[in-house]
Design a protein around this motif. Structure first.
Motif, PDB file in Angstrom:
ATOM      1  N   ASP A 106       0.831  -1.206   0.000  1.00  0.00           N
ATOM      2  CA  ASP A 106       0.000   0.000   0.000  1.00  0.00           C
ATOM      3  C   ASP A 106       0.866   1.257   0.000  1.00  0.00           C
ATOM      4  OD1 ASP A 106      -2.149  -1.723   0.209  1.00  0.00           O
ATOM      5  OD2 ASP A 106      -2.305  -1.490   2.385  1.00  0.00           O
ATOM      6  N   TYR A 107       0.473   2.223  -0.794  1.00  0.00           N
ATOM      7  CA  TYR A 107       1.257   3.444  -0.958  1.00  0.00           C
ATOM      8  C   TYR A 107       1.525   4.159   0.368  1.00  0.00           C
ATOM      9  CZ  TYR A 107       2.490   8.179  -2.279  1.00  0.00           C
ATOM     10  OH  TYR A 107       3.119   9.380  -2.385  1.00  0.00           O
ATOM     11  N   ASP A 108       0.536   4.191   1.242  1.00  0.00           N
ATOM     12  CA  ASP A 108       0.666   4.987   2.466  1.00  0.00           C
ATOM     13  C   ASP A 108       0.892   4.154   3.724  1.00  0.00           C
ATOM     14  OD1 ASP A 108      -1.838   3.854   2.458  1.00  0.00           O
ATOM     15  OD2 ASP A 108      -2.879   5.676   3.066  1.00  0.00           O
ATOM     16  N   LEU A 113       7.487   6.254   6.086  1.00  0.00           N
ATOM     17  CA  LEU A 113       6.855   5.863   4.832  1.00  0.00           C
ATOM     18  C   LEU A 113       7.924   5.641   3.778  1.00  0.00           C
ATOM     19  CD1 LEU A 113       3.796   8.289   4.718  1.00  0.00           C
ATOM     20  CD2 LEU A 113       3.835   5.869   5.337  1.00  0.00           C
ATOM     21  N   SER A 120       9.564   4.842   0.134  1.00  0.00           N
ATOM     22  CA  SER A 120       9.200   5.157  -1.250  1.00  0.00           C
ATOM     23  C   SER A 120       8.800   3.869  -1.969  1.00  0.00           C
ATOM     24  CB  SER A 120      10.385   5.798  -1.969  1.00  0.00           C
ATOM     25  OG  SER A 120      11.412   4.835  -2.151  1.00  0.00           O
ATOM     26  N   LEU A 121       8.189   3.997  -3.124  1.00  0.00           N
ATOM     27  CA  LEU A 121       7.833   2.827  -3.915  1.00  0.00           C
ATOM     28  C   LEU A 121       9.078   2.016  -4.248  1.00  0.00           C
ATOM     29  CD1 LEU A 121       5.860   1.065  -5.474  1.00  0.00           C
ATOM     30  CD2 LEU A 121       6.066   2.684  -7.394  1.00  0.00           C
ATOM     31  N   ARG A 155      10.119   0.096  -1.198  1.00  0.00           N
ATOM     32  CA  ARG A 155       9.215  -1.015  -0.924  1.00  0.00           C
ATOM     33  C   ARG A 155       9.453  -2.153  -1.904  1.00  0.00           C
ATOM     34  NH1 ARG A 155       3.952   0.552  -1.629  1.00  0.00           N
ATOM     35  NH2 ARG A 155       4.548   2.526  -2.543  1.00  0.00           N
ATOM     36  N   ARG A 156       9.698  -1.821  -3.174  1.00  0.00           N
ATOM     37  CA  ARG A 156       9.999  -2.869  -4.162  1.00  0.00           C
ATOM     38  C   ARG A 156      11.291  -3.605  -3.810  1.00  0.00           C
ATOM     39  NH1 ARG A 156       8.260   0.427  -9.565  1.00  0.00           N
ATOM     40  NH2 ARG A 156       6.080  -0.245  -9.531  1.00  0.00           N
ATOM     41  N   LEU A 169       4.589  -5.538  -5.815  1.00  0.00           N
ATOM     42  CA  LEU A 169       5.930  -4.972  -5.690  1.00  0.00           C
ATOM     43  C   LEU A 169       7.004  -5.836  -6.334  1.00  0.00           C
ATOM     44  CD1 LEU A 169       5.702  -3.925  -1.940  1.00  0.00           C
ATOM     45  CD2 LEU A 169       5.422  -2.433  -3.934  1.00  0.00           C
TER      46      LEU A 169
END
Length: 96
Positions: A23-25, A38, A40-41, A44-45, A83
């Protein structure tokens, strides 16, 4: 692959983080400090790819691990599917 969130793999509170990692947030929870941030994308990947590689390695080389966890890593990794690279997901499907 870049090192995802330096030190974060070891410090990850998996129970609190894994469910929402895609989830983005969703925050990343640090089990040592109790803090959150939080990612970043990209972070997270990278974290998801490292987690998948670790779980796959354990399943492939350690029959005791595989017997103990059964298909549970597949459930965790399924949540990470958005991801994971196609290459990583292909191996997840083959192993689990």
């Amino acid at each position: 692959m870049r090192t995802p969130l330096p030190g974060a793999y070891a410090s990850c509170d998996r129970k609190a983080t894994y469910a929402g990692l895609a989830d983005y947030d969703a925050p990343f929870h640090d089990r040592f400090t109790g803090g959150t941030f939080l990612p970043s994308l990209s972070q997270r990947r990278d974290f998801a790819e490292l987690t998948a590689a670790n779980e796959l390695d354990l399943a492939l080389v350690n029959p005791e691990f595989r017997a103990r966890v059964g298909r549970s890593p597949a459930g965790t990794l399924h949540r990470f599917r958005p991801l994971l690279s196609d290459q990583a997901w292909t191996v997840v499907e083959e192993v689990f």
